[in-house]
Design a protein around this motif. Structure first.
Motif, PDB file in Angstrom:
ATOM      1  N   MET C   1       0.886  -1.043   0.032  1.00 56.05           N
ATOM      2  CA  MET C   1      -0.157  -0.056   0.088  1.00 56.05           C
ATOM      3  C   MET C   1       0.792   1.774   0.002  1.00 56.05           C
ATOM      4  N   ALA C   2       0.756   1.836  -1.347  1.00 59.22           N
ATOM      5  CA  ALA C   2       1.693   3.981  -1.295  1.00 59.22           C
ATOM      6  C   ALA C   2       1.018   4.433   0.021  1.00 59.22           C
ATOM      7  N   THR C   3       0.151   4.447  -0.007  1.00 57.59           N
ATOM      8  CA  THR C   3      -0.879   5.604   0.891  1.00 57.59           C
ATOM      9  C   THR C   3      -0.252   5.574   2.010  1.00 57.59           C
ATOM     10  N   PRO C   4       0.032   6.339   3.137  1.00 56.12           N
ATOM     11  CA  PRO C   4      -0.458   6.224   4.491  1.00 56.12           C
ATOM     12  C   PRO C   4      -1.733   6.546   5.289  1.00 56.12           C
ATOM     13  N   LEU C   5      -1.923   5.161   5.706  1.00 51.69           N
ATOM     14  CA  LEU C   5      -2.772   4.802   6.689  1.00 51.69           C
ATOM     15  C   LEU C   5      -2.994   6.421   7.050  1.00 51.69           C
ATOM     16  N   GLY C   6      -4.829   6.698   7.077  1.00 46.79           N
ATOM     17  CA  GLY C   6      -5.214   7.516   7.691  1.00 46.79           C
ATOM     18  C   GLY C   6      -5.830   6.956   9.404  1.00 46.79           C
ATOM     19  N   ILE C   7      -5.334   7.619   9.955  1.00 47.40           N
ATOM     20  CA  ILE C   7      -5.686   7.397  11.417  1.00 47.40           C
ATOM     21  C   ILE C   7      -6.873   8.850  12.119  1.00 47.40           C
ATOM     22  N   ALA C   8      -7.521   8.147  12.546  1.00 43.65           N
ATOM     23  CA  ALA C   8      -8.462   9.042  13.141  1.00 43.65           C
ATOM     24  C   ALA C   8      -7.968   8.538  14.841  1.00 43.65           C
ATOM     25  N   VAL C   9      -7.990   9.725  15.435  1.00 44.79           N
ATOM     26  CA  VAL C   9      -7.357   9.484  17.282  1.00 44.79           C
ATOM     27  C   VAL C   9      -8.673  10.108  18.137  1.00 44.79           C
ATOM     28  N   ILE C  10      -8.600   8.580  18.772  1.00 47.65           N
ATOM     29  CA  ILE C  10     -10.100   8.947  19.502  1.00 47.65           C
ATOM     30  C   ILE C  10      -9.361   9.381  21.126  1.00 47.65           C
ATOM     31  N   GLY C  11      -8.962  10.853  21.772  1.00 49.40           N
ATOM     32  CA  GLY C  11      -9.016  11.578  22.650  1.00 49.40           C
ATOM     33  C   GLY C  11      -7.715  12.075  22.207  1.00 49.40           C
ATOM     34  N   THR C  12      -8.085  13.232  23.125  1.00 43.62           N
ATOM     35  CA  THR C  12      -6.379  14.004  22.741  1.00 43.62           C
ATOM     36  C   THR C  12      -6.313  14.519  24.014  1.00 43.62           C
ATOM     37  N   GLY C  13      -6.487  13.697  24.928  1.00 42.91           N
ATOM     38  CA  GLY C  13      -5.510  14.316  26.192  1.00 42.91           C
ATOM     39  C   GLY C  13      -3.997  14.145  25.560  1.00 42.91           C
ATOM     40  N   ARG C  14      -3.425  13.373  27.590  1.00 40.38           N
ATOM     41  CA  ARG C  14      -1.501  13.516  27.453  1.00 40.38           C
ATOM     42  C   ARG C  14      -1.466  12.495  26.021  1.00 40.38           C
ATOM     43  N   MET C  15      -2.017  11.137  26.590  1.00 44.74           N
ATOM     44  CA  MET C  15      -1.518  10.603  25.891  1.00 44.74           C
ATOM     45  C   MET C  15      -1.648  10.292  24.246  1.00 44.74           C
ATOM     46  N   GLY C  16      -3.369  10.793  23.806  1.00 44.00           N
ATOM     47  CA  GLY C  16      -3.420  11.584  22.813  1.00 44.00           C
ATOM     48  C   GLY C  16      -2.624  12.218  21.945  1.00 44.00           C
ATOM     49  N   ALA C  17      -2.119  13.313  22.334  1.00 43.91           N
ATOM     50  CA  ALA C  17      -1.771  13.966  21.679  1.00 43.91           C
ATOM     51  C   ALA C  17      -0.412  13.591  21.293  1.00 43.91           C
ATOM     52  N   ASP C  18       0.643  12.804  22.894  1.00 43.47           N
ATOM     53  CA  ASP C  18       1.593  11.971  22.440  1.00 43.47           C
ATOM     54  C   ASP C  18       1.226  10.585  21.132  1.00 43.47           C
ATOM     55  N   HIS C  19       0.458  10.249  20.700  1.00 40.12           N
ATOM     56  CA  HIS C  19       0.494   9.204  20.033  1.00 40.12           C
ATOM     57  C   HIS C  19      -0.027   9.901  18.635  1.00 40.12           C
ATOM     58  N   VAL C  20      -0.821  11.153  18.400  1.00 43.45           N
ATOM     59  CA  VAL C  20      -0.870  12.239  17.489  1.00 43.45           C
ATOM     60  C   VAL C  20       0.698  12.956  17.127  1.00 43.45           C
ATOM     61  N   ARG C  21       1.012  12.917  17.911  1.00 46.39           N
ATOM     62  CA  ARG C  21       2.972  13.479  17.403  1.00 46.39           C
ATOM     63  C   ARG C  21       3.475  12.008  17.014  1.00 46.39           C
ATOM     64  N   ARG C  22       3.392  11.371  17.879  1.00 43.56           N
ATOM     65  CA  ARG C  22       4.380   9.733  17.153  1.00 43.56           C
ATOM     66  C   ARG C  22       3.633   9.223  15.549  1.00 43.56           C
ATOM     67  N   ILE C  23       2.545   9.933  15.809  1.00 43.51           N
ATOM     68  CA  ILE C  23       2.226   9.006  13.804  1.00 43.51           C
ATOM     69  C   ILE C  23       2.232  10.055  13.196  1.00 43.51           C
ATOM     70  N   GLN C  24       2.872  11.104  12.898  1.00 35.90           N
ATOM     71  CA  GLN C  24       2.987  12.196  12.377  1.00 35.90           C
ATOM     72  C   GLN C  24       4.440  12.485  12.198  1.00 35.90           C
ATOM     73  N   GLU C  25       5.242  11.609  13.296  1.00 33.43           N
ATOM     74  CA  GLU C  25       6.717  11.918  13.028  1.00 33.43           C
ATOM     75  C   GLU C  25       7.751  10.739  13.038  1.00 33.43           C
ATOM     76  N   VAL C  26       7.057  10.106  13.865  1.00 29.91           N
ATOM     77  CA  VAL C  26       8.508   8.410  14.488  1.00 29.91           C
ATOM     78  C   VAL C  26       7.651   7.856  13.380  1.00 29.91           C
ATOM     79  N   VAL C  27       6.557   7.175  13.171  1.00 30.75           N
ATOM     80  CA  VAL C  27       5.930   6.135  12.609  1.00 30.75           C
ATOM     81  C   VAL C  27       6.447   6.339  10.994  1.00 30.75           C
ATOM     82  N   SER C  28       6.443   5.093  10.502  1.00 27.49           N
ATOM     83  CA  SER C  28       5.824   5.118   8.768  1.00 27.49           C
ATOM     84  C   SER C  28       4.782   4.865   8.329  1.00 27.49           C
TER      85      SER C  28
END
Lengths: 337, 337, 337, 337
Positions: C1-28
């Motif tokens: 699959m060439a297109t990146p996986l589109g993810i909805a993150v439910i919850g934007t507290g400390r943990m959710g916000a950190d997962h958003v950062r992770r998906i954008q900046e760390v995860v391929s």
């Protein structure tokens, strides 16, 4: 920048192919848009695993593509100079595997070329600087709580050397890492090298001078010693102990899991650098991608690559002729701080 | 032998007084029957704590007593030669503190004198050989399972040096131990010494060259390096790592109790040799008493004392003149195997 | 699959916000296409840092978008059941943070719902299984060379607990991890729990029962003990030692860099889980993205989430009532192997 | 006192014979003047190696000799009570091997008998208190810098158990040491015992319940857990970790020499207690001899022996009947502080 960085990977041997995999599967925000190799079949085989990846045999041709935003050079050392000059012509940012070039003279030409551009374009692949333990050691030294580093004891051990490995390569290929680490940790240039020869191990191939013991002197008076032993037989170990005015710090023990069985406590030793430094390579390429997307160039510079080449040349002379050999460096352009 | 061995202790300074205490309170099968010191008051103070202990100012007078079966020499180095010659005249067994004598020439006269007697009478006080960890390292090397030792990395660190300590004494007083350890572990003579000078620590007294880095070469091709740092500030550490053809072995980490508190895990570092090597001294003296009661002489010999002195003399020359200095040893008498 | 996986993150507290950062900046291979939070302002603030990211207050609305291929649930535990049911309705793959739900009854409803779908859709966020050391321990146990695990000694220490932390939460929030680790390493269900109460620390908030000592029994007879101490004051430590029939293996010492200074040797202790387990979270999310792009669901299952909830419920009963409490599990659907 | 202490050693089995050797060859200021064994031949064989050593089959007869100043009891446990009563009748100081007696009732009779004498005559052989690492741990706890001990995690592993070893003996013979250590380190009595049974190891003899996991509760609320595993197969390990309000401290890692070979780093594990605790035994007997010569009685008391017996009895009941068993202690005579 929303679009992933398009990268041309030059060289599709073991290291290049691994970087292609890393960019596609590990690194965030980048993709491989072209691979280059003089052996077209090898390049095609690597490209076949990447969607939309062009194949070239000439680096300059790859760099001409609008899909290529940056270049990762992983071809053999003698091909680096031409690849970097081509990238300079296109003003493309580069991550260049170590060694920068095989000798100090060619490295110095690259220093000159980048200086003429007026800004840094190249990060050199001294990936130790991205290892979590070395990073921590550097950070500790920078706090100043241990005082000035006076000595640096380093060990670099491989299970066995490849059949083509020569006595000189213990310096140019292996100790080159410690040369960079020493310069980086001491924050200083190396001014002299002495290579000593203990008795060679019965486990080393006939004629290979292994182990060697290398003493490096820095401009500020720090002394670094390096045991390089590429046929130690038991594992891959890279260790460093900084001895400072008020304390010491050691990295590389690698004591993650401790077992007790059959009369022994302890743990396993990594068997090669792909295992020991996988994370460092991941961080290195991610750092380069991130900086490039921000329009910056960070990390080890062409100057670092040149200085390492000059120190290794002096080391090889010391190995052959015996005694202490002084390192002569060209003046450092202001571009390199 | 049912009767305890009667020992004359020559020298009642810190070391001599400690040996008196050791013989009286720790060691089995011996007692102190005489103490000797040119400062009679000091000797009397020590003797007052020991029932039936005679006091002398002349070693030879003490040795004339029927109560004296053996002699422990703990006077200053320059007084050792006369004390040992007196013991030879009486054919008494001796435990002589290190250094055997202050220079190689006087040490060689003792070698000659003992050789003329035709049998060993003296054990020299290189107590590292009685330390549990060093003993274990020696035993491991002797099994041969690690192969031949190629390199020996040694660290010798003191919290702070005494006010009278000179740059030469880093070699003659401190590295002297590593010289003996290297000869003992390598099973070989040292043939050359190079003393290197890193930048001196801001923590060292003005004018003291500290730390120093000493490289020792053995006849069989093993290379030993010694970091000597007598004002490291943080603790007393004595460490050795033998790098052999099939593995390494390290002693001296001193990791007995591990604590975790205030964001740190780890343990305490001993602060001086009386703490680190108390057991080694106990074992050393017990071994000497036991051997003596069996009519034997074991342990480090006068030859070992002479060889250490010769190596240290070469080391001091290297420190002053720079570069590598070869060690010249007299022929080894057959008495010393 | 060439297109990146589109993810909805439910919850934007400390943990959710950190997962958003992770998906954008760390995860391929993935990007965040929507964030959801009942507090719209908080969601907007997080979305503002991500190009093309939609903002919702209702999970189901976010899941309706064609840009959303998968869902990461990081909202508070009581909101998990509804979010997962919405994802099941859309047949979307989910990574759900631990705890799966706050109680066993609701967790069992999710087990039923996924079983009705006929295939796994959910990976539960027990990220210890992605930690390099735990992974190595699991791999070692699976080789069988240590024999069967008989006991598992575990330590879980935090510097200090948050103000809202209750005595029950030592079990449900902290020991929940060891419950999963025990089931995973032992390859077996837990059948009984006993919570013991040592004297509480003077360093714990008034009224908090801290530390606690938890004993877990497995169906196969293995015994696991867990020290949970959430106000230990000195650092964040997570350690496990498996005692097997032929040996033991220990992880979590965290001995990366060793320093010696001021009379102490040792190293620093991580201060919280974001430092200790950052890599485990990165690996967890990357593994989920990779599996999802391959059309697979791997990792800890809803059953694992349910079993942990049931064990923790029994643990809380033991804490309150004293003594051993047996764990009652529903029959395990064949979907969970 | 100039004359060596004359000691009668009761019991010339493995332990007794070793004590004879220790007194003759290691300990300062003492000699064996009599040995006692109901097997006269065995006693004679041991006495033959000691000059001027009498042989008896009756302890009281040995104690009648003017050559006997003190008694070391190393006979089997059931014989201890009579031997101590005989020593009390002669007012002789005693070092009595652990266990004091096989059961709490007989131990309590000895408490009464010594109390009636009005002063302590007996040191009980809990030699852990003389081990360098345990001593250091005790000293650290007494500084108070870690705060109050809340938990004590202990491991006690043997390579293999003797053929006569029963499931009860894991408590009475092995855990007895941890019972004493727990009381000593916590400075408190044990009030309840729970013995848990993990699955037995395939490496244990048929029918032996091994390993066991023992939980001890102290009057002050500290909780101690003990893993006892007498057929662990790989080595003899005795470890303790004190978890206090502000930190932890661990002893028993035994990391003296570290090797790296064949893909593994680590060290050897001692194989039995004679190797691990040789120094502790030496110190124990020397401390007893020294105190006796000063006219004092120090070290673990008969009360300590009685308390350990009572705790072990409760432990055996817990092992057989399951669950938590409370420990009932007689009132503590003021003689025992």
């Amino acid at each position: 920048m929303a679009t992933p960085l398009g990268i041309a990977v030059i060289g599709t041997g073991r290291m290049g192919a691994d970087h292609v995999r890393r960019i596609q599967e590990v690194v965030s925000g980048a993709r491989v848009t072209a691979v280059v190799d003089i052996e077209a079949e090898r390049a095609k085989a690597v490209a076949a695993r990447v969607e939309g990846c062009a194949v070239h045999t000439d680096p300059a041709a790859a760099m001409a593509s609008a899909e290529v935003d940056a270049v990762l050079v992983a071809s053999p050392g003698p091909a680096h100079e031409a690849a970097l000059m081509a990238a300079f012509a296109r003003d493309l940012p580069v991550l260049c595997e170590k060694p920068l070039t095989p000798d100090a003279a060619s490295a110095l030409r690259l220093v000159e070329a980048e200086r003429a551009l007026g800004r840094r374009r190249v990060q050199v692949g001294f990936m130790r600087r991205y290892d979590a333990e070395y990073t921590r050691l550097k950070a500790l030294l920078e706090t100043g709580q241990l005082g000035r580093p006076l000595m640096l004891h380093q060990r670099h051990r491989n299970v066995a050397s490849a059949s083509f490995f020569t006595s000189d390569m213990l310096i140019t290929d292996s100790v080159a890492h410690e040369v960079d680490v020493t310069r980086w940790l001491a924050g200083d240039e190396i001014t002299a090298v002495t290579v000593l020869r203990p008795a060679s191990s019965a486990g080393a191939p006939e004629g290979l001078i292994d182990p060697q013991f290398v003493v490096l002197e820095t401009a500020g008076g720090a002394l670094a010693d390096v045991e390089i032993f590429v046929n130690c037989g038991f594992g891959y170990q890279v260790q460093a102990e900084a001895v400072c005015e008020r304390g010491t710090a050691r990295v590389g023990d690698g004591h993650a899991m401790v077992t007790a069985m059959a009369g022994r406590w302890g743990g396993s030793i990594t068997q090669d650098w792909t295992e020991r430094f996988a994370d460092a390579y991941d961080r290195e390429v991610q750092a380069w991608v991130d900086a490039t997307r921000r329009g910056e160039v960070t990390g080890p510079s062409i100057w670092d690559g040149y200085a390492a080449a000059a120190v290794c040349e002096a080391g090889v002379r010391s190995l052959h002729e015996g005694g202490r050999v002084e390192v002569e460096l060209a003046p450092r352009p202001s571009l390199y701080g």
